[in-house]
Design a protein around this motif. Structure first.
Motif, PDB file in Angstrom:
ATOM      1  N   LEU A 179      -5.745  94.142  43.939  1.00  0.00           N
ATOM      2  CA  LEU A 179      -5.744  94.482  42.511  1.00  0.00           C
ATOM      3  C   LEU A 179      -4.319  94.416  41.946  1.00  0.00           C
ATOM      4  N   LEU A 180      -3.338  94.920  42.711  1.00  0.00           N
ATOM      5  CA  LEU A 180      -1.945  94.906  42.244  1.00  0.00           C
ATOM      6  C   LEU A 180      -1.462  93.471  42.052  1.00  0.00           C
ATOM      7  N   ALA A 181      -1.741  92.608  43.048  1.00  0.00           N
ATOM      8  CA  ALA A 181      -1.290  91.209  42.952  1.00  0.00           C
ATOM      9  C   ALA A 181      -1.969  90.500  41.776  1.00  0.00           C
ATOM     10  N   ASN A 182      -3.268  90.750  41.579  1.00  0.00           N
ATOM     11  CA  ASN A 182      -3.991  90.109  40.465  1.00  0.00           C
ATOM     12  C   ASN A 182      -3.445  90.577  39.115  1.00  0.00           C
ATOM     13  N   HIS A 183      -3.122  91.863  39.035  1.00  0.00           N
ATOM     14  CA  HIS A 183      -2.587  92.394  37.771  1.00  0.00           C
ATOM     15  C   HIS A 183      -1.206  91.802  37.482  1.00  0.00           C
ATOM     16  N   LEU A 184      -0.392  91.657  38.527  1.00  0.00           N
ATOM     17  CA  LEU A 184       0.932  91.048  38.360  1.00  0.00           C
ATOM     18  C   LEU A 184       0.798  89.585  37.905  1.00  0.00           C
ATOM     19  N   LYS A 185      -0.172  88.882  38.477  1.00  0.00           N
ATOM     20  CA  LYS A 185      -0.430  87.484  38.046  1.00  0.00           C
ATOM     21  C   LYS A 185      -0.748  87.429  36.554  1.00  0.00           C
ATOM     22  N   GLU A 186      -1.594  88.354  36.108  1.00  0.00           N
ATOM     23  CA  GLU A 186      -2.002  88.363  34.689  1.00  0.00           C
ATOM     24  C   GLU A 186      -0.814  88.644  33.765  1.00  0.00           C
ATOM     25  N   ILE A 187       0.023  89.615  34.143  1.00  0.00           N
ATOM     26  CA  ILE A 187       1.178  89.968  33.304  1.00  0.00           C
ATOM     27  C   ILE A 187       2.143  88.787  33.203  1.00  0.00           C
ATOM     28  N   ILE A 188       2.465  88.176  34.363  1.00  0.00           N
ATOM     29  CA  ILE A 188       3.414  87.055  34.360  1.00  0.00           C
ATOM     30  C   ILE A 188       2.836  85.868  33.584  1.00  0.00           C
ATOM     31  N   SER A 189       1.530  85.614  33.764  1.00  0.00           N
ATOM     32  CA  SER A 189       0.886  84.493  33.059  1.00  0.00           C
ATOM     33  C   SER A 189       0.897  84.714  31.553  1.00  0.00           C
ATOM     34  N   GLU A 198      -1.569  81.068  41.746  1.00  0.00           N
ATOM     35  CA  GLU A 198      -0.488  81.189  42.736  1.00  0.00           C
ATOM     36  C   GLU A 198      -0.536  82.518  43.492  1.00  0.00           C
ATOM     37  N   THR A 199      -1.679  82.818  44.084  1.00  0.00           N
ATOM     38  CA  THR A 199      -1.850  84.097  44.793  1.00  0.00           C
ATOM     39  C   THR A 199      -0.790  84.287  45.870  1.00  0.00           C
ATOM     40  N   HIS A 200      -0.554  83.267  46.658  1.00  0.00           N
ATOM     41  CA  HIS A 200       0.381  83.357  47.789  1.00  0.00           C
ATOM     42  C   HIS A 200       1.795  83.677  47.302  1.00  0.00           C
ATOM     43  N   VAL A 201       2.234  82.960  46.272  1.00  0.00           N
ATOM     44  CA  VAL A 201       3.601  83.131  45.759  1.00  0.00           C
ATOM     45  C   VAL A 201       3.752  84.501  45.091  1.00  0.00           C
ATOM     46  N   ILE A 202       2.777  84.893  44.258  1.00  0.00           N
ATOM     47  CA  ILE A 202       2.894  86.157  43.517  1.00  0.00           C
ATOM     48  C   ILE A 202       2.780  87.359  44.451  1.00  0.00           C
ATOM     49  N   LYS A 206       5.487  90.297  44.566  1.00  0.00           N
ATOM     50  CA  LYS A 206       5.146  91.740  44.576  1.00  0.00           C
ATOM     51  C   LYS A 206       5.873  92.459  45.710  1.00  0.00           C
ATOM     52  N   GLU A 207       5.847  91.872  46.899  1.00  0.00           N
ATOM     53  CA  GLU A 207       6.473  92.516  48.062  1.00  0.00           C
ATOM     54  C   GLU A 207       7.998  92.555  47.946  1.00  0.00           C
ATOM     55  N   ASP A 208       8.584  91.534  47.309  1.00  0.00           N
ATOM     56  CA  ASP A 208      10.048  91.439  47.226  1.00  0.00           C
ATOM     57  C   ASP A 208      10.650  92.260  46.085  1.00  0.00           C
ATOM     58  N   VAL A 209       9.907  92.429  44.991  1.00  0.00           N
ATOM     59  CA  VAL A 209      10.510  92.945  43.763  1.00  0.00           C
ATOM     60  C   VAL A 209       9.951  94.298  43.316  1.00  0.00           C
ATOM     61  N   CYS A 210       8.676  94.569  43.567  1.00  0.00           N
ATOM     62  CA  CYS A 210       8.055  95.788  43.029  1.00  0.00           C
ATOM     63  C   CYS A 210       8.505  97.038  43.782  1.00  0.00           C
ATOM     64  N   TYR A 211       8.493  98.147  43.063  1.00  0.00           N
ATOM     65  CA  TYR A 211       8.829  99.445  43.683  1.00  0.00           C
ATOM     66  C   TYR A 211       8.072 100.544  42.943  1.00  0.00           C
TER      67      TYR A 211
END
Length: 396
Positions: A179-189, A198-202, A206-211
């Motif tokens: 759910l977190l990755a899908n929501h991040l995809k929607e915001i960036i899009s 781009e599920t793999h990239v996003i 998420k793992e590199d940037v989110c906190y």
């Protein structure tokens, strides 16, 4: 008899013989944009030269195993010559399954493990039970613990007392890493760049940037500032899979705050998404999911248990699962649970060294214990009594 421990999650499988190290492998198949006709399974993801637009074929949907064809192919890969070279007639398998698993899925799993693969002995349990077992082994004086397992599909809060789970206190929140990755995809899009495929990239972004924010409103104020005053802002260099194989965060001193970069790199500029996306774990209602956040669910779980046990559960909270790796996760859970509980209760929140493989390590410990052989179902037992013997013996 060798024991193979397999913690089969919805996103990754944690697998290894009990006397060896664990491997964390994608529990799915992939198709790439460039090689549409070829399907890659589990650890073959490393063979994909261009993982942009990677299409995932998952055996799990909403936390339950529904696609047996894909799961069989993943297991064939794991058990086969390339990886573990399993001699089924000489091997015991300890495998995990979700809480409140459907009877039909359990029957299918018994059939496949005993009849297709022909394992000599099988033991099925929940990942949280293995995490609790490890905790009790390492803390002999403790009788209670509360396992918070925040994974790909769900977050479960499960209380254990004397090694047994207490069903009346189990809570499930329908929020996880997917759910977190899908929501991040929607915001960036919506804001910058179309990345819905781009599920793999996003996921990597998420793992590199989110906190996890410790003070959401203060971070929100900082995220609205201009230029260098905005300490939340980060620029993420997207991979092009020719010169840049893996995305990364630009060092802060190299960021350009006014004007544009002169390089040809494709850059995502991230501000409040960094903490607003993980916030969903604590306030699912932010995106319209009418459920409790993790700290509220912890308190709700404990409130359903006998009052005299409450201090013991608050003092032994264990975090497991991939979402707990987000920076600030443990501190935020501690702060929120502390604010919701009586002053006289001590609150202790433990984040293991590796929360992703913690339950696998619990399985390894369990397989080495003297009681383990009494817990398994042998192939002879299964052939004589069928599915009912598994129902009796496995504490699911």
């Amino acid at each position: 008899m060798a024991t193979l421990v397999l913690d089969s999650g919805a996103a990754t499988a944690k697998i290894g013989y009990s006397e060896e190290q664990v491997s964390v492998i994608p529990n799915c198949q992939f198709r790439s944009k460039t090689a549409r006709l070829k399907t890659f399974t589990a650890n073959q993801i490393d063979e994909i030269k261009d993982p942009s637009g990677l299409y995932y074929i998952l055996p799990f949907q909403k936390g339950y195993l529904v696609n047996w064809d894909v799961q069989r192919q993943v297991w064939d890969q794991l058990f086969g010559r390339e990886m573990y070279k399993v001699d089924f007639s000489e091997t015991t398998i300890l495998i995990t399954e979700p809480y409140f698993n459907f009877n039909s899925i359990q029957e299918s799993m018994n059939e496949i493990l005993f009849e297709e693969y022909q394992f000599q002995e099988v033991y099925r349990t929940n990942a949280g039970t293995l995490s609790a077992h490890k905790y009790f082994q390492e803390n002999k004086s403790e009788l209670c613990c509360l396992v918070v397992d925040s994974g790909y599909s769900f977050t479960h809060i499960v209380p254990y007392c004397k090694g047994k789970k207490m069903n009346e206190g189990i809570c499930r929140i329908n929020v996880g890493g997917k759910l977190l990755a899908n929501h991040l995809k929607e915001i960036i899009s919506y804001r910058q760049l179309h990345v819905m495929d781009e599920t793999h990239v996003i996921n990597q972004v998420k793992e590199d940037v989110c906190y996890v924010s410790q003070d959401f409103y203060k971070d929100m104020e900082i995220a609205q500032l201009k230029g260098e005053a905005n300490t939340v802002m980060r620029d993420y260099i997207l991979p092009d899979f020719s010169t840049i194989k893996k995305g990364f965060c630009k060092p802060r001193e190299e960021m350009v705050f006014s004007g544009k970069y002169k390089t040809s790199e494709q850059i995502l500029r991230l501000t409040n998404e960094r903490f607003a996306v993980p916030e969903i774990l604590f306030h699912p209602s932010d995106i319209g999911i009418q459920e409790m956040g993790i700290p509220e669910a912890i308190v709700h779980s404990v409130q359903n248990l006998p009052e005299e046990m409450h201090p013991h559960f608050y003092n032994n909270i264990i975090l497991t699962g991939g979402n707990t790796l987000l920076p600030g996760f443990r501190d935020r859970v501690y702060a929120d649970v502390r604010s919701l509980t009586p002053c006289e209760c001590d609150v202790s929140v433990l984040l293991p060294e590796n929360p992703v493989t913690h339950s696998w390590e619990g399985g390894k410990l369990l397989s080495e214990s003297s009681d383990f052989m009494d817990m398994v179902v042998t192939r002879d037992d299964y052939e004589e009594n069928g599915h009912s013997i598994c129902e009796e013996k496995f504490d699911i």
